[in-house]
Design a protein around this motif. Structure first.
Motif, PDB file in Angstrom:
ATOM      1  N   UNK A 156       0.831  -1.207   0.000  1.00 23.61           N
ATOM      2  CA  UNK A 156       0.000   0.000   0.000  1.00 23.61           C
ATOM      3  C   UNK A 156       0.869   1.262   0.000  1.00 23.61           C
ATOM      4  N   UNK A 157       1.950   1.238   0.804  1.00 24.32           N
ATOM      5  CA  UNK A 157       2.839   2.407   0.872  1.00 24.32           C
ATOM      6  C   UNK A 157       3.495   2.654  -0.480  1.00 24.32           C
ATOM      7  N   UNK A 158       3.954   1.589  -1.143  1.00 25.86           N
ATOM      8  CA  UNK A 158       4.608   1.733  -2.441  1.00 25.86           C
ATOM      9  C   UNK A 158       3.627   2.257  -3.483  1.00 25.86           C
ATOM     10  N   UNK A 159       2.397   1.764  -3.451  1.00 27.41           N
ATOM     11  CA  UNK A 159       1.394   2.227  -4.405  1.00 27.41           C
ATOM     12  C   UNK A 159       1.056   3.708  -4.170  1.00 27.41           C
ATOM     13  N   UNK A 160       0.959   4.105  -2.894  1.00 24.73           N
ATOM     14  CA  UNK A 160       0.651   5.497  -2.586  1.00 24.73           C
ATOM     15  C   UNK A 160       1.749   6.438  -3.062  1.00 24.73           C
TER      16      UNK A 160
END
Length: 278
Positions: A150-154
């Motif tokens: 999720x952090x990488x996608x954000x």
């Protein structure tokens, strides 16, 4: 090398702010205790405690202590910035008695409203000075795999197919944002600036000299080693820290600055140091 580079950046920033006319404000916390290194003091036990020639005799135990938070310039303590309160415990150092919420409240209600603009605050990197903003937080080894994704996608970072958790964590760390601190943002939002000293450089923070002055006074003055007397003695010590004491403390720190300019071979550079030494 990182510490040296951070020191160079701090020294250049100090020079730049002084040339721009900003007042340099030194900020720190310290604790004072009724035991203040008296453990090796000679004691004349033949004298009664009420005798005028009685030598101070340490009672058993850890003793009472106060935490002091303050800020000052070459003109003295910043009006309204001095905060002194009793510690909850008698063990450990003052770091255990301070937290980010308390420091932020002191900063926003006591220090910043009292500062003449423009000013620059000199801080160390104590944990309660260094709370990251949510935007600059990076996942850690305790972060779940789903949260890593999720952090990488954000952050719009491409994720390799079938990437494992260690690979995802490495990718997060490789794309770690520049740290942004809540306290720094608050200081700048109110029209001031901040310089963070590199680890292990108390000599560059002039208030350390002021703490030394106050501690010497407490050591030489305390007689009964009670909380009441410690508080009264601290008030006396504070009153004795007049403008000349602060001016001398700042001059002492600036001598160290001058030495580092020489030993670090720092040149007058205004345009490129941000890329190399920040």
């Amino acid at each position: 090398m990182d510490v040296v580079c951070r020191r160079i950046g701090a020294l250049r920033a100090l020079q730049r702010h002084r040339e721009e006319g900003r007042k340099v404000v030194y900020v720190d916390e310290m604790w004072f205790t009724t035991r203040m290194s008296h453990s090796r003091e000679w004691v004349d036990t033949t004298q009664a405690p009420f005798n005028t020639t009685y030598s101070r005799q340490l009672p058993p135990g850890e003793g009472e202590r106060f935490v002091v938070v303050a800020a000052g310039t070459d003109e003295g303590f910043v009006d309204g910035s001095y905060l002194c309160y009793p510690a909850k415990t008698n063990q450990g150092d003052y770091h255990g008695e301070m937290n980010g919420e308390l420091f932020m409240r002191w900063l926003t209600t006591q220090l910043l409203p009292s500062l003449p603009e423009p000013s620059v605050l000199v801080l160390d990197n104590a944990p309660y000075h260094s709370q990251l903003t949510e935007e600059s937080r990076c996942p850690t080894t305790a972060t779940r795999k789903a949260d890593l994704i999720r952090w990488l996608e954000q952050h719009n970072i491409s994720i390799p197919p079938a990437a494992t958790r260690p690979e995802l964590l490495l990718l997060c760390q490789q794309n770690r944002p520049q740290p942004q601190y809540k306290i720094d943002n608050t200081i700048r939002m109110l029209g001031h600036d901040v310089i963070r000293l590199p680890p292990g450089h108390p000599e560059l923070n002039a208030i350390e000299q002021v703490w030394g002055f106050m501690k010497r006074y407490v050591r030489s003055t305390l007689q009964r080693f009670t909380r009441t007397e410690l508080r009264a003695t601290l008030d006396e010590a504070r009153q004795l820290v007049h403008k000349d004491v602060w001016a001398g403390a700042v001059q002492h720190s600036r001598k160290y600055e001058e030495e580092y300019w020489k030993t670090d071979n720092i040149h007058e550079c205004r345009t490129h140091y941000h890329k190399h030494c920040q």
